[in-house]
Scaffold this motif. Structure first.
Motif, PDB file in Angstrom:
ATOM      1  N   GLU A  65       0.856  -1.186   0.000  1.00  0.00           N
ATOM      2  CA  GLU A  65       0.000   0.000   0.000  1.00  0.00           C
ATOM      3  C   GLU A  65       0.895   1.240   0.000  1.00  0.00           C
ATOM      4  OE1 GLU A  65      -2.575  -0.273   3.329  1.00  0.00           O
ATOM      5  OE2 GLU A  65      -3.747  -1.947   2.517  1.00  0.00           O
ATOM      6  N   ILE A  66       0.745   2.057  -1.019  1.00  0.00           N
ATOM      7  CA  ILE A  66       1.595   3.235  -1.201  1.00  0.00           C
ATOM      8  C   ILE A  66       0.781   4.491  -0.915  1.00  0.00           C
ATOM      9  CG2 ILE A  66       3.048   4.520  -2.807  1.00  0.00           C
ATOM     10  CD1 ILE A  66       3.481   1.950  -4.349  1.00  0.00           C
ATOM     11  N   SER A  67       1.313   5.356  -0.079  1.00  0.00           N
ATOM     12  CA  SER A  67       0.675   6.632   0.262  1.00  0.00           C
ATOM     13  C   SER A  67       1.546   7.779  -0.235  1.00  0.00           C
ATOM     14  CB  SER A  67       0.465   6.745   1.775  1.00  0.00           C
ATOM     15  OG  SER A  67      -0.002   8.033   2.126  1.00  0.00           O
ATOM     16  N   THR A  68       0.933   8.718  -0.950  1.00  0.00           N
ATOM     17  CA  THR A  68       1.657   9.888  -1.472  1.00  0.00           C
ATOM     18  C   THR A  68       1.102  11.191  -0.903  1.00  0.00           C
ATOM     19  OG1 THR A  68       0.193   9.999  -3.401  1.00  0.00           O
ATOM     20  CG2 THR A  68       2.204   8.704  -3.612  1.00  0.00           C
ATOM     21  N   THR A  69       0.335  11.107   0.171  1.00  0.00           N
ATOM     22  CA  THR A  69      -0.285  12.313   0.723  1.00  0.00           C
ATOM     23  C   THR A  69       0.738  13.292   1.287  1.00  0.00           C
ATOM     24  OG1 THR A  69      -0.588  11.145   2.833  1.00  0.00           O
ATOM     25  CG2 THR A  69      -2.417  11.099   1.253  1.00  0.00           C
ATOM     26  N   ARG A  70       1.874  12.786   1.713  1.00  0.00           N
ATOM     27  CA  ARG A  70       2.904  13.666   2.294  1.00  0.00           C
ATOM     28  C   ARG A  70       4.032  13.950   1.304  1.00  0.00           C
ATOM     29  NH1 ARG A  70       4.364  10.140   7.301  1.00  0.00           N
ATOM     30  NH2 ARG A  70       6.041  11.685   7.523  1.00  0.00           N
ATOM     31  N   LEU A  71       3.840  13.569   0.061  1.00  0.00           N
ATOM     32  CA  LEU A  71       4.850  13.801  -0.969  1.00  0.00           C
ATOM     33  C   LEU A  71       4.788  15.266  -1.406  1.00  0.00           C
ATOM     34  CD1 LEU A  71       6.992  12.309  -2.656  1.00  0.00           C
ATOM     35  CD2 LEU A  71       5.225  11.963  -4.394  1.00  0.00           C
ATOM     36  N   GLN A  72       5.901  15.963  -1.278  1.00  0.00           N
ATOM     37  CA  GLN A  72       5.934  17.393  -1.597  1.00  0.00           C
ATOM     38  C   GLN A  72       6.156  17.658  -3.073  1.00  0.00           C
ATOM     39  OE1 GLN A  72       8.847  19.246   0.906  1.00  0.00           O
ATOM     40  NE2 GLN A  72       7.834  18.623   2.804  1.00  0.00           N
ATOM     41  N   ALA A  73       6.967  16.862  -3.745  1.00  0.00           N
ATOM     42  CA  ALA A  73       7.267  17.081  -5.160  1.00  0.00           C
ATOM     43  C   ALA A  73       7.639  15.750  -5.793  1.00  0.00           C
ATOM     44  CB  ALA A  73       8.398  18.095  -5.334  1.00  0.00           C
ATOM     45  N   LEU A  74       7.230  15.586  -7.053  1.00  0.00           N
ATOM     46  CA  LEU A  74       7.520  14.364  -7.792  1.00  0.00           C
ATOM     47  C   LEU A  74       7.699  14.741  -9.259  1.00  0.00           C
ATOM     48  CD1 LEU A  74       7.669  11.214  -7.891  1.00  0.00           C
ATOM     49  CD2 LEU A  74       5.214  11.247  -8.383  1.00  0.00           C
ATOM     50  N   ASP A  75       8.889  14.473  -9.798  1.00  0.00           N
ATOM     51  CA  ASP A  75       9.117  14.738 -11.217  1.00  0.00           C
ATOM     52  C   ASP A  75       9.095  13.413 -11.980  1.00  0.00           C
ATOM     53  OD1 ASP A  75      11.496  13.531 -10.639  1.00  0.00           O
ATOM     54  OD2 ASP A  75      12.744  15.311 -10.963  1.00  0.00           O
ATOM     55  N   LEU A  76       9.369  13.475 -13.276  1.00  0.00           N
ATOM     56  CA  LEU A  76       9.263  12.274 -14.098  1.00  0.00           C
ATOM     57  C   LEU A  76      10.292  11.212 -13.741  1.00  0.00           C
ATOM     58  CD1 LEU A  76       8.446  13.657 -17.660  1.00  0.00           C
ATOM     59  CD2 LEU A  76       6.919  12.617 -15.996  1.00  0.00           C
ATOM     60  N   SER A  77      11.467  11.635 -13.276  1.00  0.00           N
ATOM     61  CA  SER A  77      12.477  10.656 -12.889  1.00  0.00           C
ATOM     62  C   SER A  77      12.017   9.835 -11.692  1.00  0.00           C
ATOM     63  CB  SER A  77      13.797  11.366 -12.578  1.00  0.00           C
ATOM     64  OG  SER A  77      14.292  12.036 -13.720  1.00  0.00           O
ATOM     65  N   GLY A  78      11.511  10.519 -10.671  1.00  0.00           N
ATOM     66  CA  GLY A  78      10.996   9.806  -9.515  1.00  0.00           C
ATOM     67  C   GLY A  78       9.799   8.951  -9.858  1.00  0.00           C
ATOM     68  N   ALA A  79       8.922   9.472 -10.741  1.00  0.00           N
ATOM     69  CA  ALA A  79       7.754   8.691 -11.144  1.00  0.00           C
ATOM     70  C   ALA A  79       8.165   7.448 -11.926  1.00  0.00           C
ATOM     71  CB  ALA A  79       6.816   9.566 -11.971  1.00  0.00           C
ATOM     72  N   TRP A  80       9.198   7.585 -12.789  1.00  0.00           N
ATOM     73  CA  TRP A  80       9.654   6.419 -13.540  1.00  0.00           C
ATOM     74  C   TRP A  80      10.213   5.346 -12.621  1.00  0.00           C
ATOM     75  CZ3 TRP A  80      14.526   4.235 -13.967  1.00  0.00           C
ATOM     76  CH2 TRP A  80      14.647   3.219 -14.932  1.00  0.00           C
ATOM     77  N   ASP A  86       2.009  19.751 -20.034  1.00  0.00           N
ATOM     78  CA  ASP A  86       2.720  18.496 -19.750  1.00  0.00           C
ATOM     79  C   ASP A  86       4.028  18.758 -19.009  1.00  0.00           C
ATOM     80  OD1 ASP A  86       0.756  17.030 -20.980  1.00  0.00           O
ATOM     81  OD2 ASP A  86       1.749  17.012 -22.933  1.00  0.00           O
ATOM     82  N   ALA A  87       4.680  19.878 -19.321  1.00  0.00           N
ATOM     83  CA  ALA A  87       5.907  20.231 -18.610  1.00  0.00           C
ATOM     84  C   ALA A  87       5.626  20.510 -17.139  1.00  0.00           C
ATOM     85  CB  ALA A  87       6.557  21.449 -19.258  1.00  0.00           C
ATOM     86  N   LEU A  88       4.471  21.106 -16.843  1.00  0.00           N
ATOM     87  CA  LEU A  88       4.102  21.333 -15.436  1.00  0.00           C
ATOM     88  C   LEU A  88       3.903  20.004 -14.715  1.00  0.00           C
ATOM     89  CD1 LEU A  88       1.579  24.326 -15.746  1.00  0.00           C
ATOM     90  CD2 LEU A  88       3.936  24.391 -14.929  1.00  0.00           C
ATOM     91  N   TYR A  89       3.227  19.068 -15.380  1.00  0.00           N
ATOM     92  CA  TYR A  89       3.073  17.738 -14.779  1.00  0.00           C
ATOM     93  C   TYR A  89       4.444  17.094 -14.546  1.00  0.00           C
ATOM     94  CZ  TYR A  89      -2.002  17.322 -15.359  1.00  0.00           C
ATOM     95  OH  TYR A  89      -3.356  17.478 -15.249  1.00  0.00           O
ATOM     96  N   ALA A  90       5.339  17.253 -15.510  1.00  0.00           N
ATOM     97  CA  ALA A  90       6.646  16.614 -15.406  1.00  0.00           C
ATOM     98  C   ALA A  90       7.471  17.168 -14.254  1.00  0.00           C
ATOM     99  CB  ALA A  90       7.413  16.782 -16.718  1.00  0.00           C
ATOM    100  N   THR A  91       7.289  18.431 -13.931  1.00  0.00           N
ATOM    101  CA  THR A  91       8.043  19.052 -12.837  1.00  0.00           C
ATOM    102  C   THR A  91       7.321  18.974 -11.502  1.00  0.00           C
ATOM    103  OG1 THR A  91       7.106  21.206 -13.459  1.00  0.00           O
ATOM    104  CG2 THR A  91       9.259  20.633 -14.369  1.00  0.00           C
ATOM    105  N   GLY A  92       6.201  18.263 -11.450  1.00  0.00           N
ATOM    106  CA  GLY A  92       5.500  18.084 -10.186  1.00  0.00           C
ATOM    107  C   GLY A  92       4.573  19.210  -9.803  1.00  0.00           C
ATOM    108  N   VAL A  93       4.177  20.053 -10.761  1.00  0.00           N
ATOM    109  CA  VAL A  93       3.287  21.183 -10.487  1.00  0.00           C
ATOM    110  C   VAL A  93       1.894  20.834 -11.007  1.00  0.00           C
ATOM    111  CG1 VAL A  93       2.826  23.625 -10.916  1.00  0.00           C
ATOM    112  CG2 VAL A  93       5.181  22.819 -10.634  1.00  0.00           C
TER     113      VAL A  93
END
Length: 393
Positions: free
Chosen positions: A55-70, A262-269
């Protein structure tokens, strides 16, 4: 219960909790490219041998870019290949869905925002009745998908606004101030001119009819009540819908074509937080102020016509204005303004987010945004009229 902590960085932490055969992962802090090595090491060190479910929780995740998502996507695939069930607590991050869709060769434009996927071609049937039923069913399915997409977008906008209330930084006050200037201050000349001309026209037409009955004094009543209750806010909203509603759709649509969203999504915004919320709040602030200005200019136009056409002294005009309005007359018009502002801004931003593929689509959706905004404003005004009538206001 066993509790392990795998530090990634001072700004990011992967918290691991084991309970029976359930492995609970809490992602916190910032997961960005600069910390990819530490994130990779922490995920690689996880022991999945005794786990049946993660079970993965991301509620406390402050920022996530494409590298971390990959890297998170690769970890999930590794766990699923080992026979472990993976589930998220809440909605998976948009960046993760973007990575998965890209790796699978799907179109992010169609799936990332829950846009309808085009239906596969259906062979033409010879029977006219069956063809009619097929046509009806196909459009019913498309309508249902559009309705679900509209509700999903409305819910996301509402959720973004609710998150913005809890954090002043999320409201982006500088961006809100810029949109107040662009939608409010720069619209003052056209709003003032239209309000003046409409009030003069209403006063002139009323005077021509009431003069036959010797009741020209009631021209003041018609102008005052008409401008304060209906014309001021309605005409201002229609002008803003054509001016700012189209601008919102065109600006966001151009960003979609240039892949800036898409660039905003990629930078975690979150694009809804950065693009939609400031425009909605800016217009909610600007439109009531424009309405008050239109009311003042409208009453001034009525006063000038009564003075030069009916030879009515200004003092008599002011006295009659005070006698003709009730305590709620002014507020009835002003209360409508924030509601109309939300409808205009959401129509423009929503259609802008739908733009994809071509500039022709941009032009079509921009036009559609203006038409829908004006329709929603008039429809809401009709509902307000019925509501105030029932409330005897």
């Amino acid at each position: 219960m066993e509790h392990d902590l795998h530090p990634v960085d001072g700004n990011g932490m992967l918290e691991v909790q084991r309970s029976d055969q359930v492995l609970q992962l809490a992602l916190t802090g910032e997961w960005r490219t600069l910390r990819f090595g530490e994130i990779d090491a922490a995920l690689a060190a996880l022991d999945l041998t005794s786990a049946r479910r993660i079970e993965i929780s991301t509620t406390r995740l402050q920022a996530l870019d494409l590298s971390g998502a990959w890297r998170l996507s690769e970890f999930i695939k590794q766990a699923q290949a080992a026979g472990v069930e993976v589930a998220f607590k809440g909605t998976p991050p948009d960046q993760l869905r973007l990575v998965d869709q890209t790796l699978q060769g799907e179109s992010p434009e169609c799936t990332q925002h829950n846009l309808p996927i085009p239906l596969s071609p259906i062979a033409e049937l010879e029977q006219p009745a069956i063809r009619s039923l097929t046509f009806l069913g196909r459009h019913a399915v498309l309508f249902a998908r559009d309705l679900l997409r509209d509700l999903a977008s409305l819910g996301r906008m509402s959720l973004t606004a609710a998150r913005g209330v809890t954090s002043f930084r999320r409201l982006r006050p500088i961006s809100i101030a810029r949109h107040v200037y662009e939608t409010g201050i720069t619209a003052i000349p056209i709003v003032a001119l239209i309000a003046f001309l409409i009030s003069v026209i209403v006063a002139y037409m009323s005077a021509q009819q009431l003069r036959n009955f010797g009741a020209v004094v009631f021209v003041v009543d018609l102008v005052t009540i008409g401008v304060l209750r209906e014309l001021g806010v309605l005409l201002t909203s229609i002008i803003v819908a054509g001016r700012s509603g189209s601008a919102f759709a065109a600006e966001i649509g151009s960003m979609k074509l240039n892949e800036e969203v898409d660039a905003l999504y990629a930078t975690g915004v979150d694009p809804f937080e950065a693009l939609v919320l400031p425009r909605v709040l800016g217009l909610v602030i600007a439109l009531p102020l424009l309405t008050i200005l239109a009311d003042i200019i409208g009453l001034t136009g009525g006063a000038l016509l009564c003075r030069f056409l009916l030879d009515m002294p200004l003092t008599q005009y002011v006295t009659r204005v005070q006698e003709s309005i009730q305590p709620t007359t002014f507020w009835v018009g002003v209360i409508k303004a924030p509601v109309f502002a939300v409808l205009i801004a959401m129509a423009g931003c929503y259609r802008g987010m739908q733009v994809r593929d071509s500039s022709r689509e941009l032009g079509r959706l921009t036009t559609l945004a203006v038409v829908q905004a004006i329709f929603l404003v008039i429809f809401a005004d009709a509902l307000f009229a019925v509501l105030f009538l029932e409330m005897n206001i």
